[in-house]
Design a protein around this motif. Sequence first.
Motif, mmCIF file in Angstrom:
data_model
loop_
_atom_site.group_PDB
_atom_site.id
_atom_site.type_symbol
_atom_site.label_atom_id
_atom_site.label_comp_id
_atom_site.label_asym_id
_atom_site.label_seq_id
_atom_site.Cartn_x
_atom_site.Cartn_y
_atom_site.Cartn_z
ATOM 1 N N UNK A 129 0.810 -1.235 0.000
ATOM 2 C CA UNK A 129 0.000 0.000 0.000
ATOM 3 C C UNK A 129 0.835 1.272 0.000
ATOM 4 N N UNK A 130 2.063 1.231 0.571
ATOM 5 C CA UNK A 130 2.930 2.416 0.661
ATOM 6 C C UNK A 130 2.187 3.598 1.316
ATOM 7 N N UNK A 131 1.567 3.333 2.495
ATOM 8 C CA UNK A 131 0.805 4.401 3.167
ATOM 9 C C UNK A 131 1.658 5.199 4.142
ATOM 10 N N UNK A 132 2.794 4.639 4.535
ATOM 11 C CA UNK A 132 3.654 5.374 5.462
ATOM 12 C C UNK A 132 5.111 5.044 5.154
ATOM 13 N N UNK A 133 5.997 5.607 5.975
ATOM 14 C CA UNK A 133 7.441 5.456 5.778
ATOM 15 C C UNK A 133 7.845 3.991 5.834
ATOM 16 N N UNK A 134 7.297 3.254 6.796
ATOM 17 C CA UNK A 134 7.654 1.854 6.964
ATOM 18 C C UNK A 134 7.235 1.037 5.749
ATOM 19 N N UNK A 135 6.015 1.263 5.285
ATOM 20 C CA UNK A 135 5.523 0.504 4.140
ATOM 21 C C UNK A 135 6.301 0.838 2.862
ATOM 22 N N UNK A 136 6.758 2.086 2.761
ATOM 23 C CA UNK A 136 7.559 2.455 1.577
ATOM 24 C C UNK A 136 8.922 1.772 1.607
ATOM 25 N N UNK A 137 9.477 1.621 2.830
ATOM 26 C CA UNK A 137 10.751 0.901 2.925
ATOM 27 C C UNK A 137 10.543 -0.582 2.600
ATOM 28 N N UNK A 138 9.410 -1.150 3.128
ATOM 29 C CA UNK A 138 9.098 -2.533 2.806
ATOM 30 C C UNK A 138 8.842 -2.703 1.302
ATOM 31 N N UNK A 139 8.219 -1.686 0.734
ATOM 32 C CA UNK A 139 7.962 -1.704 -0.721
ATOM 33 C C UNK A 139 9.273 -1.826 -1.484
ATOM 34 N N UNK A 140 10.283 -1.046 -1.085
ATOM 35 C CA UNK A 140 11.577 -1.090 -1.756
ATOM 36 C C UNK A 140 12.189 -2.491 -1.658
#
Length: 324
Positions: A129-140
């Motif tokens: 979902x890339x809804x926050x900083x953590x999810x964006x790092x997990x996305x990467x």
Amino acid sequence: MSKNSKVLNLKDKISGNEVDLSLCNLTEVPVRELALFPKVTVVDLSCNNITSLPPEFCNLTHLVKVDLSKNQLTGLPDDLGNLVNLQHLDLYNNKLTNLPVSFSQLRSLKWLDLKDNPLELGLAKAAGDCLDEKQCKQCATKVLQHMRAIQEEVDHAREKRLLREKELERKREAKQREREAREREARKREKAEEKEKRRKEYNAQKAALAAQEQQKKKSEEKKKKNGQAAADKKVAVESKPKPRRSVIGLIFKLLLLLLVGLAGVAAVCHLTDLQKEAFCLPINAAVDDGLSWAKEQQIVLRQLVQNLSTAAKEFLESTQTSKN
């Protein structure tokens, strides 16, 4: 002049190691101008109308953070993986459906936002979902893993393709070698057949010449034999002794002719009216004397034959008496 103005404008937008090009209504990235400032590692290109990145963008290897959110990107360049120093990439709200395979080479990437893109199912699941900083790092992290799997599949497929191409090439080369070998063998066979044909023709010519020579020799021998036979016959004919004319025969013929002539003369002088001629008188006298002599000799001859007959009879009787 326009280039210098762009450079000046870009300088005006640089602050430290960052350049802010957001909300500039850009349709393309000013790659050449950015390349002039290698110390600028953070680029904000958000809120523009950029539809694609040029291949040269992948040469900006000094970039660490790039914001391309809220553009019209439908795809990224194939060599995006060359940006080995890139740690932060914002692609929020574009029109991306997939990422280039080289994306797996962005080993420094720590932060990624892909939400609000029509991503294909596998990539969307990895992105989250890339809804926050953590999810964006997990996305990467997850997207890199996903892209590495795709990279492995691509590499494996490429390896299989290369192996298949190599095998096909090997087969083609083998077929080519076989074809060349067959062609060499065919040429060799043709040369052998041609050589055999020439040899047969040579032997036939040689045999024909030998036959002609033999025929010529036989003809010459036959002519020689015929010539020799003719010569021998000629020699035999020439060497055959010619009958010698007998002197006695010649004399006899002369005497016979003389007698015939004398008889003719005697007959003329004795039987014709010429008997009273002077030249016929001695002839007639000689004829009369000859006839008289012949009669006398006839009487003597008859007496001689009678005496011989009597003597023979007496001899036979005496011989028979002695035998008894």
